[in-house]
Scaffold this active site. Structure first.
Site, PDB file in Angstrom:
ATOM      1  N   HIS A  42       6.396   5.528  -1.977  1.00 48.35           N
ATOM      2  CA  HIS A  42       5.531   4.490  -2.551  1.00 48.35           C
ATOM      3  C   HIS A  42       4.814   3.633  -1.528  1.00 48.35           C
ATOM      4  CE1 HIS A  42       6.858   4.800  -6.823  1.00 48.35           C
ATOM      5  NE2 HIS A  42       7.957   5.283  -6.251  1.00 48.35           N
ATOM      6  N   THR A  55      -0.940  -0.937  -9.662  1.00 52.64           N
ATOM      7  CA  THR A  55      -0.908  -0.623 -11.092  1.00 52.64           C
ATOM      8  C   THR A  55      -1.476  -1.795 -11.888  1.00 52.64           C
ATOM      9  OG1 THR A  55       1.427  -1.259 -10.973  1.00 52.64           O
ATOM     10  CG2 THR A  55       0.941   1.090 -11.178  1.00 52.64           C
ATOM     11  N   LYS A 114      -2.199  -7.394   0.993  1.00 53.38           N
ATOM     12  CA  LYS A 114      -2.902  -7.560  -0.287  1.00 53.38           C
ATOM     13  C   LYS A 114      -4.012  -8.617  -0.178  1.00 53.38           C
ATOM     14  CE  LYS A 114       1.284  -6.338  -2.939  1.00 53.38           C
ATOM     15  NZ  LYS A 114       0.941  -5.168  -3.773  1.00 53.38           N
ATOM     16  N   LYS A 146      -3.997  -2.263 -15.400  1.00 48.43           N
ATOM     17  CA  LYS A 146      -3.776  -3.164 -16.536  1.00 48.43           C
ATOM     18  C   LYS A 146      -5.036  -3.975 -16.831  1.00 48.43           C
ATOM     19  CE  LYS A 146       0.994  -3.180 -15.108  1.00 48.43           C
ATOM     20  NZ  LYS A 146       2.014  -3.840 -14.273  1.00 48.43           N
ATOM     21  N   LYS A 198      -0.208 -10.549  -8.278  1.00 47.12           N
ATOM     22  CA  LYS A 198       0.588  -9.498  -7.652  1.00 47.12           C
ATOM     23  C   LYS A 198       1.494 -10.171  -6.632  1.00 47.12           C
ATOM     24  CE  LYS A 198      -3.361  -7.583  -6.193  1.00 47.12           C
ATOM     25  NZ  LYS A 198      -3.171  -6.212  -6.670  1.00 47.12           N
ATOM     26  N   ARG A 199       2.469  -9.414  -6.066  1.00 47.03           N
ATOM     27  CA  ARG A 199       3.280  -9.997  -5.016  1.00 47.03           C
ATOM     28  C   ARG A 199       2.388 -10.498  -3.872  1.00 47.03           C
ATOM     29  NH1 ARG A 199       9.049  -9.707  -5.483  1.00 47.03           N
ATOM     30  NH2 ARG A 199       9.043 -10.454  -3.334  1.00 47.03           N
TER      31      ARG A 199
HETATM   32  O1  B1N Z   1       4.841   0.751  -5.540  1.00 44.47           O
HETATM   33  C1  B1N Z   1       3.874   0.751  -6.584  1.00 44.47           C
HETATM   34  C2  B1N Z   1       2.482   0.948  -6.007  1.00 44.47           C
HETATM   35  O2  B1N Z   1       1.546   0.861  -7.046  1.00 44.47           O
HETATM   36  C3  B1N Z   1       2.195  -0.114  -4.943  1.00 44.47           C
HETATM   37  O3  B1N Z   1       0.970   0.175  -4.331  1.00 44.47           O
HETATM   38  C4  B1N Z   1       3.310  -0.102  -3.909  1.00 44.47           C
HETATM   39  O4  B1N Z   1       3.097  -1.144  -2.973  1.00 44.47           O
HETATM   40  C5  B1N Z   1       4.652  -0.301  -4.587  1.00 44.47           C
HETATM   41  C6  B1N Z   1      10.756  -1.678  -0.906  1.00 44.47           C
HETATM   42  C7  B1N Z   1       8.912  -1.336  -2.391  1.00 44.47           C
HETATM   43  N1  B1N Z   1       5.880   0.469  -2.530  1.00 44.47           N
HETATM   44  N2  B1N Z   1       7.052   0.174  -1.953  1.00 44.47           N
HETATM   45  C8  B1N Z   1       7.635  -0.746  -2.675  1.00 44.47           C
HETATM   46  C9  B1N Z   1       9.530  -2.118  -3.328  1.00 44.47           C
HETATM   47  C10 B1N Z   1      10.766  -2.690  -3.076  1.00 44.47           C
HETATM   48  C11 B1N Z   1      11.377  -2.477  -1.863  1.00 44.47           C
HETATM   49  O5  B1N Z   1      12.579  -3.025  -1.598  1.00 44.47           O
HETATM   50  C12 B1N Z   1       9.539  -1.103  -1.160  1.00 44.47           C
HETATM   51  N3  B1N Z   1       6.868  -1.051  -3.709  1.00 44.47           N
HETATM   52  C13 B1N Z   1       5.785  -0.294  -3.617  1.00 44.47           C
HETATM   53  C14 B1N Z   1       4.237   1.841  -7.551  1.00 44.47           C
HETATM   54  O6  B1N Z   1       4.026   3.095  -7.009  1.00 44.47           O
END
Ligand code: B1N
Length: 795
Positions: A338, A634, A532, A638, A526-527
């Site tokens: 991801h 995502t 970002k 939305k 968003k976060r």
């Molecule tokens: O996953 C989402 C994507 O739409 C986003 O672009 C992407 O930033 C997000 C470590 C993550 N990537 N990696 C994380 C979350 C928690 C953590 O402890 C990494 N989140 C994303 C869905 O594909």
């Protein structure tokens, strides 16, 4: 619901209410009424749930392993999927109950940080709706993602004990409890099952979340010895494991407890799967057919220790050889990546892995040996093998483990998968090209349209003459024929306006800020993360503020900039960005010279249920990450589905949004991945600052006293990152200044275009009409058909 069903529902609701409270109807509280409603709905779901389980018992299933499921609220969504939302609302109304008040009673199940966790929740909804056998496995955190509030503009975090008053949507299944062994501790894993209801199709899948518990509540010896603290110490140590969700999105948390959480839920889940397999396929002692019934999708690296755990269970508890067990694992695991940000790709120090599960570490070494031999045979030298190693420099590379053993690795948008192939995992792509594939993310249209935007849903059904679009979102395409129909475009405008009024009312109540529904609602939720680039948005607002101050008669369409999102508690700069937005809001909103044209509001505690109110009310969707950094996004989908044009870079799924909805209906700006690659060596943010007055004036506001960070040095820190790096780098790692001018120009265009109501409404319509591709139904069918092959009986 027919009359009979309605009567039955009302009867059992009233009965439940009295049974659980022992009170007369009139004496019951709001919470009582909410609890009784959960019970009544769970009873409705129960039969279909049991039947779904029974039916799929001997069928091939996909298991979605994820450390996060960002579910949000369940009440409204379950009613929608059962097809009884409007009926129940009406029945409650007849009983004198305000349904919306009950809805607001429910705490969000915030068992995730952001996109990754919310994606898992959307996938659950889509799998059930598409009649796909998919089980979710995760962690039942007792504290979800922290609650955010602002004090003086600074983020403060509070705990989120979402189940302190009970949890009406899960069932504790004590009989399926498992034991999880750590090096120094043994705990009980108790499953809580949540039903995942498909849309009016009788299918109910299961989301199984594990909670850590001690074997005994209490050590009596110690208690009798007056050692009260010691008597509960073990209990607390067990409960600690699932006490709280790590609040890090993207950056990894390299703590023992985090790996313990991961191993905890993965071990319980693997044991669960293996135990059931043995129960139903008792004659397959060597697990020859195990892969025919199971595929496990690993949601990022967080659950990847499952690979070692499956091998451990097969070898140590079922007497397979290591080689046999590895062969099983090779056919069972698939992995989704991801992010390409190195700080998020998990590498665990071997001593931490050792501290959690020495046996899994041993198995990881064994797999690593097989890997090294494999590449040696292919003629690679020791150093050529290095990038592939699972264990190197005393670290375990969780991605390498999954790419080597797993049969599939996918990215989450076309661009992202492309970057994995040519950059992040280039070396792997060279040797295993057939493992790589793309699965562009999606969102569930049930929650994000049918539930969140009832007026738009009715409008669509009316225009299309049917509600088939709920099952096949591609049918939205039929709206295109209204693209020149003035009446339709005006109706659409009015729906958006009503949603904006609703949001304005909510923001006034909850944030204490009055905003004008006639202004443009320009939204970034968003976060908070540097990549970002919320600070690009803020710098542009500072620029606009300066312009309006210098030229009060400037031709400018009133705009409200809305922000929402949380910063990881330990991420100083992200917290500085929040403080900055709040400070700009304070200055702008209090300046009577401009505040009828410009408003800024940062909503507190943005979460799934806040999003449900925000997305339907947006005029502009801000998707402004540095090209190449946002894997997919995502939220962008939305907004699109609810009819807001995207103001975005060529990044993640934005690119696919532009392709589907047409560039002419959106606002693309900024450098591409290619551009950035070409300029990276020579990029000089200081020069931009010196030569561009707009940039200089905005950046200077960070440090010249115009804005006050209450001596936190947060604004200086942002200033330094942009043009005065303290670490010898060239500064502005995320190309904020590079993209500033193009971003400014795009905003100027929006500000002009918005005045042509029909032309604007047409853009909104074209976005809705082409959002079909971004349904998570499409995504999940793609996983099911091409990775899991769950629908082929002869697998
Ligand atoms: O996953 C989402 C994507 O739409 C986003 O672009 C992407 O930033 C997000 C470590 C993550 N990537 N990696 C994380 C979350 C928690 C953590 O402890 C990494 N989140 C994303 C869905 O594909």
């Amino acid at each position: 619901m027919d009359k009979l069903e309605k009567d039955k529902f009302t009867d059992s609701y009233v009965e439940n209410l009295q049974r659980i409270t022992l009170k007369n109807f009139d004496e019951t509280s709001e919470k009582d009424k909410y609890d009784a409603l959960c019970d009544t709905i769970m009873e409705l779901i129960n039969q279909e749930w049991r039947e779904s389980k029974e039916k799929s018992r001997h069928e091939r299933k996909a298991y979605y392993f994820s450390a996060e499921f960002l579910i949000g609220r369940s009440l409204g969504n379950n009613l929608i999927n059962l097809g009884i939302y409007d009926d129940v609302k009406e029945l409650l109304c007849e009983l004198g109950i305000d349904f919306e008040a009950l809805e607001d009673y429910e705490d969000d199940a915030a068992l995730g940080n952001g996109g990754l966790g919310r994606l898992a929740a959307c996938f659950m909804d889509s799998a059930a709706t598409q009649d796909i056998n998919m089980y979710g496995y995760g962690v039942r955190y007792r504290e979800g993602l922290f609650k955010q509030s602002f004090e003086n503009g600074f983020q403060k975090e509070q705990g989120d004990s979402w189940i302190k008053d009970g949890d009406g949507w899960s069932i504790r299944v004590d009989s399926d409890s498992r034991i999880v062994n750590f090096k120094d501790q043994q705990v009980k894993a108790v499953p809580f099952d949540m039903p995942v209801v498909g849309l009016e199709n009788g299918k109910v899948n299961t989301l199984r979340l594990w909670q850590a518990e001690p074997f005994e509540e209490f050590e009596f010896d110690k208690f009798n010895n007056f050692e009260y603290d010691a008597a509960v110490a073990k209990k607390n140590r067990a409960e600690d494991i699932t006490r709280v969700l790590y609040p890090n999105d993207i950056q990894r948390a390299g703590r023992v407890l985090r790996l313990k959480q991961q191993y905890f839920f993965v071990s319980a889940s693997i044991q669960d799967i293996v135990a059931k397999y043995k129960r139903y396929f008792a004659d397959d002692m060597r697990f020859k057919n195990f892969h025919k019934y199971h595929v496990i999708q690993l949601n990022d690296t967080h659950p990847n220790i499952a690979i070692a755990e499956l091998i451990r269970v097969l070898v140590d508890e079922n007497s397979l050889s290591f080689e046999e067990a590895l062969e099983v694992a090779r056919k069972v695991f698939a992995f989704t990546n991801h992010t390409v940000l190195q700080e998020a790709i998990e590498k665990w120090p071997i001593d931490i892995v050792e501290e959690v599960s020495p046996r899994c570490l041993e198995i990881i070494y064994q797999i690593n040996d097989v890997l090294v031999n494999h590449f040696k045979k292919k003629g690679l030298s020791e150093t050529e093998i290095d990038p592939y190693r699972i264990v190197i420099n005393d670290q375990v590379h969780m991605a390498n483990l999954a790419i080597y053993v797993g049969f599939s690795i996918n990215g989450v948008a076309e661009l992202h998968t492309g970057i994995l192939k040519v950059d992040t995992f280039k070396h792997w792509y060279e040797v295993f090209p057939e493992k790589f594939n793309n699965k562009t993310n999606g969102i569930t249209p049930r929650r994000w349209l049918l539930y969140a935007n009832r007026p738009l849903s009715s409008f669509i059904t009316e225009k299309l003459g049917s509600d088939n679009w709920k099952y096949n979102l591609d049918e939205l395409k039929g709206l295109e024929k209204f693209a020149r129909d003035e009446k339709t475009l005006n109706e659409l405008w009015d729906i958006k306006h009503a949603n904006k009024e609703r949001l304005a009312k909510y923001i006034l109540e909850h944030e204490g800020v009055k905003i004008d529904p006639n202004s443009i609602f320009d939204i970034q939720v968003k976060r908070i993360h540097e990549y970002k680039r919320q600070h690009l948005n803020i710098l542009h607002i500072i620029y606009l503020y300066h312009e309006l101050k210098n030229n009060p008669d400037m031709d400018f369409y009133p705009t409200t900039f809305i922000f929402g999102g949380k910063a990881a508690p330990g991420y100083f700069r992200a917290k500085g960005i929040i403080k900055l937005a709040n400070e700009v809001a304070r200055v702008v909103n209090n300046d009577s010279e401009v505040n009828d044209k410009l408003k800024v509001v940062f909503v507190e505690n943005f979460r799934v249920s806040y999003g449900e109110k925000i997305y339907p009310a947006a005029d502009v969707s801000e998707q402004i990450s540095t090209a190449g950094k946002e894997a997919s996004g995502t939220g962008n989908m939305k907004f699109m589905l609810n009819g807001a044009p995207t103001l975005g870079t060529l990044d993640g799924a934005n690119i696919e949004i532009f392709d589907h909805a047409g560039e002419e209906n959106n606002y693309r700006f900024g450098a591409t991945v290619e551009d950035l690659k070409n300029i990276q060596a020579s990029y000089n943010p200081v020069k931009l600052y010196q030569t561009d007055k707009n940039i200089r004036d905005a950046v200077d506001a960070l440090v010249n006293g115009e804005l006050d960070d209450n001596n936190s040095y947060m604004f200086l820190d942002i200033y330094n990152e942009l043009i005065n790096p303290q670490d010898g780098s060239r500064g502005d790692r995320y190309y904020v200044l590079k993209d500033f001018e193009d971003y400014r120009r795009a905003h100027e265009q929006i500000n002009k275009d918005y005045r042509d109501k029909l032309a604007w409404s047409k853009k909104c319509l074209m976005n809705i009409a082409n959002a079909g591709y971004f349904s998570s139904d499409r995504t999940i069918i793609d996983y099911a058909d091409h990775i899991w092959k769950v629908d082929s009986p002869n697998y």
